[in-house]
Design an enzyme around this catalytic site. Structure first.
Site, PDB file in Angstrom:
ATOM      1  N   LYS A 221       0.862  -1.184   0.000  1.00  0.00           N
ATOM      2  CA  LYS A 221       0.000   0.000   0.000  1.00  0.00           C
ATOM      3  C   LYS A 221       0.896   1.231   0.000  1.00  0.00           C
ATOM      4  CE  LYS A 221      -3.625   2.351   2.626  1.00  0.00           C
ATOM      5  NZ  LYS A 221      -4.673   2.208   3.647  1.00  0.00           N
ATOM      6  N   LYS A 244       1.365   9.958   5.655  1.00  0.00           N
ATOM      7  CA  LYS A 244       1.488   8.569   6.124  1.00  0.00           C
ATOM      8  C   LYS A 244       2.762   7.898   5.611  1.00  0.00           C
ATOM      9  CE  LYS A 244      -3.516   8.139   6.743  1.00  0.00           C
ATOM     10  NZ  LYS A 244      -4.688   7.242   6.705  1.00  0.00           N
ATOM     11  N   LYS A 275      -2.223  -1.434  -3.785  1.00  0.00           N
ATOM     12  CA  LYS A 275      -3.084  -0.261  -3.694  1.00  0.00           C
ATOM     13  C   LYS A 275      -2.258   1.011  -3.731  1.00  0.00           C
ATOM     14  CE  LYS A 275      -6.122   1.878  -0.360  1.00  0.00           C
ATOM     15  NZ  LYS A 275      -6.574   1.858   0.998  1.00  0.00           N
ATOM     16  N   SER A 301     -10.340   5.697  -4.433  1.00  0.00           N
ATOM     17  CA  SER A 301     -11.312   6.783  -4.591  1.00  0.00           C
ATOM     18  C   SER A 301     -10.880   7.827  -5.620  1.00  0.00           C
ATOM     19  CB  SER A 301     -11.537   7.439  -3.231  1.00  0.00           C
ATOM     20  OG  SER A 301     -10.310   7.929  -2.712  1.00  0.00           O
ATOM     21  N   TYR A 340     -15.263   1.143  -6.626  1.00  0.00           N
ATOM     22  CA  TYR A 340     -16.531   1.844  -6.358  1.00  0.00           C
ATOM     23  C   TYR A 340     -17.460   1.763  -7.563  1.00  0.00           C
ATOM     24  CZ  TYR A 340     -13.608   3.480  -2.574  1.00  0.00           C
ATOM     25  OH  TYR A 340     -12.773   3.497  -1.489  1.00  0.00           O
TER      26      TYR A 340
HETATM   27  N1  LIG Z   1      -8.124   1.378   3.610  1.00  0.00           N
HETATM   28  C1  LIG Z   1      -8.986   1.694   2.540  1.00  0.00           C
HETATM   29  C2  LIG Z   1      -8.582   2.914   1.819  1.00  0.00           C
HETATM   30  O1  LIG Z   1      -7.674   3.585   2.283  1.00  0.00           O
HETATM   31  C3  LIG Z   1      -9.280   3.257   0.560  1.00  0.00           C
HETATM   32  C4  LIG Z   1      -8.610   4.339  -0.193  1.00  0.00           C
HETATM   33  C5  LIG Z   1      -9.389   4.925  -1.331  1.00  0.00           C
HETATM   34  O2  LIG Z   1     -10.368   4.393  -1.838  1.00  0.00           O
HETATM   35  O3  LIG Z   1      -8.950   5.999  -1.735  1.00  0.00           O
END
Ligand SMILES: NCC(=O)CCC(=O)O
Ligand SMILES: [Mg+2]
Length: 353
Positions: A221, A244, A275, A301, A340
């Site tokens: 991540k 982070k 991710k 997102s 999404y």
């Molecule tokens: N732990 C889940 C996420 O950080 C999602 C991030 C995103 O959809 O931007």
């Protein structure tokens, strides 16, 4: 041989065909366009396909009843009260989406330095897991493990003197995983990037007799700008202090991603995740090729927001961009995608028969 696969170039018989029937025809034996000449022909040679089995649908939860709240930076995505989440679970079932992922918007009054709401067995996530499992026990539920939706500072772990504590955080994450698993969650997905959390969570689950609860590790991540709208959705955008980068990965690195994934597999991860998604497809490919593990990607997102915003402005064909972006994950070797767009993609796939 000049080319590795297919027709060896040296063996090709090049013949000058005098007097062909078509004037000005180039002397081409090989014409790749033949295989693209019609939809049926393209279907015959298609290398990758996207199906509803590839989808994990992330839902945002909010306290209340019969409540749906638009997430401003994610057009078409809403925060849902538990009863509404159950209705979406029903929609997912009908669309044959195998799994939902749950993320809470925690009321600011419940956020504190330690993220203590994360370990409350009656928190919003646990309520939603119970409600969905009661009506639809056949759908998979994945729960994120990290403290950011619950902390007043928006970080994924405990802080002392501005430092994110690793081992102390892991102890809390184990308790968070246990309340979720006890509520009926099928897949625990640690997204915090603390070292050693997968082993600790596996141990905690096993000691509690929760041997069948799977772990999907957010193994690679990255500290990414593409999470912006998610922080808006869970309400941590305004509260997050600093960044982070002491726990999430540097976007310059891929060898490090392999080391992270290797550790999580050794610690007991059943599935691994990369991710964000589209900007990191090279990492997905390397992970899949190196470990041959069930490998997932998160179309985050910001990736969703970019496509949705451009589509809403009429700058690109939103539906085609959505389908192309999802297929790209399959091409890169992903076994599935958290997106999404999941319900829209599933509807589109169904309409295509
Ligand atoms: N732990 C889940 C996420 O950080 C999602 C991030 C995103 O959809 O931007
Ligand atoms: Mg790690």
């Amino acid at each position: 041989m000049a080319i590795k696969y297919g027709r060896p170039i040296e063996l090709r018989e090049v013949s000058r065909r005098e007097g062909t029937a078509v004037p000005h025809a180039l002397d081409l034996t090989v014409r790749p366009r033949r295989n693209r000449k019609a939809e049926w022909a393209r279907r015959m040679v298609r290398e990758n396909v996207l199906t509803t089995d590839d989808l994990i649908w992330p839902l945002f939860l909010i306290d209340g009843n019969n409540k749906r709240e638009q997430v401003t930076s994610m057009p078409g995505v809403e925060r849902l009260s538990v009863d509404q989440a159950v209705r979406e679970a029903e929609r997912a079932m009908k669309l044959t989406i195998p799994c939902l992922a749950l993320f809470p918007y925690t009321d600011p009054s419940l956020r504190d330095e330690e993220g203590s709401e994360a370990t409350n067995p009656d928190n919003l996530v646990c309520q939603a897991v119970r409600a969905i499992k009661k009506e639809f026990p056949e759908i998979g539920i994945l729960c994120d493990v990290a403290l950011d939706p619950f902390t007043s500072h928006g970080h994924d772990g405990l802080i002392s003197d501005g430092k994110i504590l690793n081992d102390e955080t892991v102890a809390v994450l184990v308790r968070q995983a246990l309340v979720q698993a006890e509520a009926g969650c099928d897949i625990i997905a640690p997204s915090d990037m603390m070292d050693g959390r997968v082993a600790a969570i596996r141990d905690g689950l096993d000691r509690s007799g929760l041997l069948d609860v799977q772990i999907m590790a957010y193994a690679a991540k990255y500290a990414s700008a593409f999470y912006g709208p998610f922080r808006d959705a869970i309400g941590s955008a305004k509260t997050l202090t600093g960044d982070k980068r002491t726990y999430q990965m540097d976007s310059a690195n891929t060898d490090e991603a392999l080391r992270e994934v290797e550790l999580d597999i050794a610690e007991g991860a059943d599935m691994v995740m990369v991710k964000p998604g589209m900007p990191y497809l090279d990492v997905v490919r390397r992970v899949k090729d190196t470990f041959a593990m069930p490998t997932f990607a998160y179309q985050v997102s910001g990736e969703y927001a970019m496509i949705a915003a451009a589509a809403n402005n009429g700058w690109l064909d939103g539906e085609r961009a959505m389908m192309e972006s999802l297929l790209a994950f399959k091409r890169a070797g992903a076994d599935g995608v958290l997106s999404y767009f999941a319900p829209k993609v599933a509807e589109k796939l169904r309409s295509q028969g």
